[in-house]
Write a protein that holds these residues in place. Structure first.
Motif, short mmCIF file in Angstrom:
data_model
loop_
_atom_site.label_atom_id
_atom_site.label_comp_id
_atom_site.label_asym_id
_atom_site.label_seq_id
_atom_site.Cartn_x
_atom_site.Cartn_y
_atom_site.Cartn_z
N PHE A 197 0.86 -1.17 0.00
CA PHE A 197 0.00 0.00 0.00
C PHE A 197 0.90 1.23 0.00
O PHE A 197 2.11 1.11 -0.08
CB PHE A 197 -0.93 -0.05 1.21
N LYS A 198 0.34 2.42 0.09
CA LYS A 198 1.16 3.64 0.00
C LYS A 198 2.22 3.74 1.08
O LYS A 198 3.38 4.03 0.80
CB LYS A 198 0.26 4.88 0.06
N SER A 199 1.86 3.51 2.33
CA SER A 199 2.81 3.74 3.42
C SER A 199 3.36 2.46 4.05
O SER A 199 4.18 2.54 4.96
CB SER A 199 2.15 4.60 4.50
N TYR A 200 2.90 1.32 3.60
CA TYR A 200 3.39 0.06 4.17
C TYR A 200 3.12 -1.11 3.23
O TYR A 200 2.37 -0.99 2.28
CB TYR A 200 2.72 -0.21 5.53
N ALA A 201 3.78 -2.21 3.52
CA ALA A 201 3.47 -3.49 2.87
C ALA A 201 3.20 -4.45 4.01
O ALA A 201 3.61 -4.20 5.15
CB ALA A 201 4.63 -3.97 2.01
N GLY A 202 2.51 -5.51 3.73
CA GLY A 202 2.22 -6.40 4.85
C GLY A 202 1.62 -7.72 4.46
O GLY A 202 1.47 -8.05 3.29
N ILE A 203 1.28 -8.41 5.51
CA ILE A 203 0.67 -9.73 5.39
C ILE A 203 -0.67 -9.65 6.11
O ILE A 203 -0.78 -8.99 7.14
CB ILE A 203 1.60 -10.81 6.00
N TRP A 204 -1.69 -10.24 5.53
CA TRP A 204 -2.95 -10.28 6.24
C TRP A 204 -3.37 -11.72 6.44
O TRP A 204 -3.07 -12.59 5.64
CB TRP A 204 -4.05 -9.45 5.57
N PHE A 205 -4.03 -11.93 7.54
CA PHE A 205 -4.50 -13.26 7.93
C PHE A 205 -6.02 -13.25 7.82
O PHE A 205 -6.68 -12.46 8.50
CB PHE A 205 -4.06 -13.57 9.37
N PHE A 206 -6.54 -14.12 6.97
CA PHE A 206 -7.98 -14.14 6.74
C PHE A 206 -8.77 -14.44 8.00
O PHE A 206 -9.87 -13.95 8.18
CB PHE A 206 -8.33 -15.14 5.62
N GLN A 207 -8.19 -15.25 8.89
CA GLN A 207 -8.84 -15.57 10.17
C GLN A 207 -7.94 -15.08 11.32
O GLN A 207 -7.79 -15.73 12.34
CB GLN A 207 -9.11 -17.08 10.28
N GLY A 208 -7.36 -13.91 11.13
CA GLY A 208 -6.39 -13.35 12.08
C GLY A 208 -6.95 -13.08 13.47
O GLY A 208 -6.21 -13.09 14.45
N ALA A 209 -8.25 -12.86 13.57
CA ALA A 209 -8.86 -12.60 14.89
C ALA A 209 -8.75 -13.82 15.80
O ALA A 209 -8.85 -13.69 17.02
CB ALA A 209 -10.32 -12.17 14.74
N LEU A 210 -8.52 -14.99 15.21
CA LEU A 210 -8.40 -16.23 16.01
C LEU A 210 -6.96 -16.46 16.49
O LEU A 210 -6.73 -17.35 17.31
CB LEU A 210 -8.86 -17.44 15.17
N LEU A 211 -6.01 -15.70 15.97
CA LEU A 211 -4.61 -15.88 16.37
C LEU A 211 -4.37 -15.28 17.75
O LEU A 211 -5.00 -14.31 18.14
CB LEU A 211 -3.68 -15.24 15.34
N LYS A 212 -3.41 -15.85 18.48
CA LYS A 212 -3.13 -15.40 19.86
C LYS A 212 -2.66 -13.94 19.90
O LYS A 212 -3.00 -13.21 20.81
CB LYS A 212 -2.10 -16.31 20.50
N ASN A 213 -1.84 -13.52 18.94
CA ASN A 213 -1.35 -12.14 18.84
C ASN A 213 -0.73 -11.64 20.15
O ASN A 213 -0.95 -10.51 20.56
CB ASN A 213 -2.48 -11.21 18.38
N GLU A 214 0.05 -12.51 20.79
CA GLU A 214 0.69 -12.15 22.07
C GLU A 214 1.63 -10.96 21.93
O GLU A 214 1.80 -10.19 22.87
CB GLU A 214 1.46 -13.37 22.61
N GLU A 215 2.23 -10.80 20.76
CA GLU A 215 3.16 -9.69 20.54
C GLU A 215 2.43 -8.41 20.12
O GLU A 215 3.05 -7.35 19.98
CB GLU A 215 4.19 -10.07 19.45
N GLY A 216 1.15 -8.50 19.88
CA GLY A 216 0.35 -7.33 19.51
C GLY A 216 0.69 -6.73 18.16
O GLY A 216 0.54 -5.53 17.95
N VAL A 217 1.10 -7.57 17.22
CA VAL A 217 1.52 -7.07 15.91
C VAL A 217 0.37 -6.95 14.91
O VAL A 217 0.47 -6.25 13.91
CB VAL A 217 2.63 -7.97 15.29
N LEU A 218 -0.74 -7.62 15.18
CA LEU A 218 -1.86 -7.62 14.24
C LEU A 218 -2.82 -6.47 14.51
O LEU A 218 -3.11 -6.14 15.66
CB LEU A 218 -2.63 -8.94 14.32
N VAL A 219 -3.31 -5.86 13.43
CA VAL A 219 -4.29 -4.77 13.55
C VAL A 219 -5.52 -5.10 12.71
O VAL A 219 -5.44 -5.82 11.71
CB VAL A 219 -3.70 -3.41 13.11
N ASN A 220 -6.64 -4.54 13.12
CA ASN A 220 -7.87 -4.64 12.35
C ASN A 220 -7.89 -3.43 11.43
O ASN A 220 -7.94 -2.30 11.89
CB ASN A 220 -9.08 -4.64 13.29
#
Length: 197
Positions: free
Chosen positions: A57-80
């Motif tokens: 995208f304009k300001s970043y590149a990334g990876i998205w998880f289709f079912q990311g809300a189910l991941l533990k995300n202990e490191e807090g790296v995932l955003v909605n």
């Protein structure tokens, strides 16, 4: 927006974040995920089910998880990306290649693969009622052929048209959107058909 046929073509034509995508792709290719293109972007699947995708995208590149809300995300790296709209999808954004921790990315990807294999998923709300906006009802009164063509669509496609109009805040914009979708409806083309494979 262009829609590419291969991941190589997508990355080659990326202006921002190309190096990030190359690294993320290499990490994903080292897993059991199958690489494909859906909606013009790289998507990685297991057993035919979408697990992750990558994009720039304009300001970043990334990876998205289709079912990311189910991941533990202990490191807090995932955003909605769309709070209040997106239920399952989560993104991990990178603005520099040095932010990519391969082991950590693999931890999340492998958890996502395992969740998919176990059938864990957040289902989309399919029971949402179809509400036809007044502007579209008016268009139907003026053009019966338009209403007949509209009624040929599935409920999901009707909802896409209805939501597209309703989401505009101003009446003038809603009326413009009715005019924009009129030819699509008459040609039996869904609003988002060009994104579907």
């Amino acid at each position: 927006m262009k829609y590419y046929k291969t991941v190589d073509e997508y990355i080659l034509n990326t202006e921002n974040g190309k190096e990030i995508l190359i690294i993320l792709r290499e990490i994903l290719k080292g897993t059991e995920l199958k690489e494909t293109i859906k909606w013009g972007s790289p998507v990685y699947t297991v057993n035919g089910k979408n697990v992750v995708g990558i994009g720039a995208f304009k300001s970043y590149a990334g990876i998205w998880f289709f079912q990311g809300a189910l991941l533990k995300n202990e490191e807090g790296v995932l955003v909605n990306a769309q709070e209040g709209t997106t239920k399952a999808l989560r993104q991990w954004r990178f603005s520099d290649v040095n932010e990519i921790d391969e082991k950590l990315v693999l931890k999340y990807v492998n958890e996502a693969i395992e969740n998919q294999k176990k059938g864990k998923e957040i289902k989309a709300d399919r029971k949402k009622t179809l509400v036809i906006p007044d502007e579209l009802k008016e268009a139907f009164l003026k053009n019966k052929e338009l209403e007949i063509a509209f009624n040929e669509f599935t409920t999901g496609k009707k909802r896409e048209f209805a939501d597209y109009i309703s989401q505009a805040k101003q009446e003038a914009t809603r009326l413009k959107r009715v005019e924009k979708i009129r030819p699509l409806i008459l040609k039996n083309i869904g609003l988002n058909d060009k994104y579907r494979k």
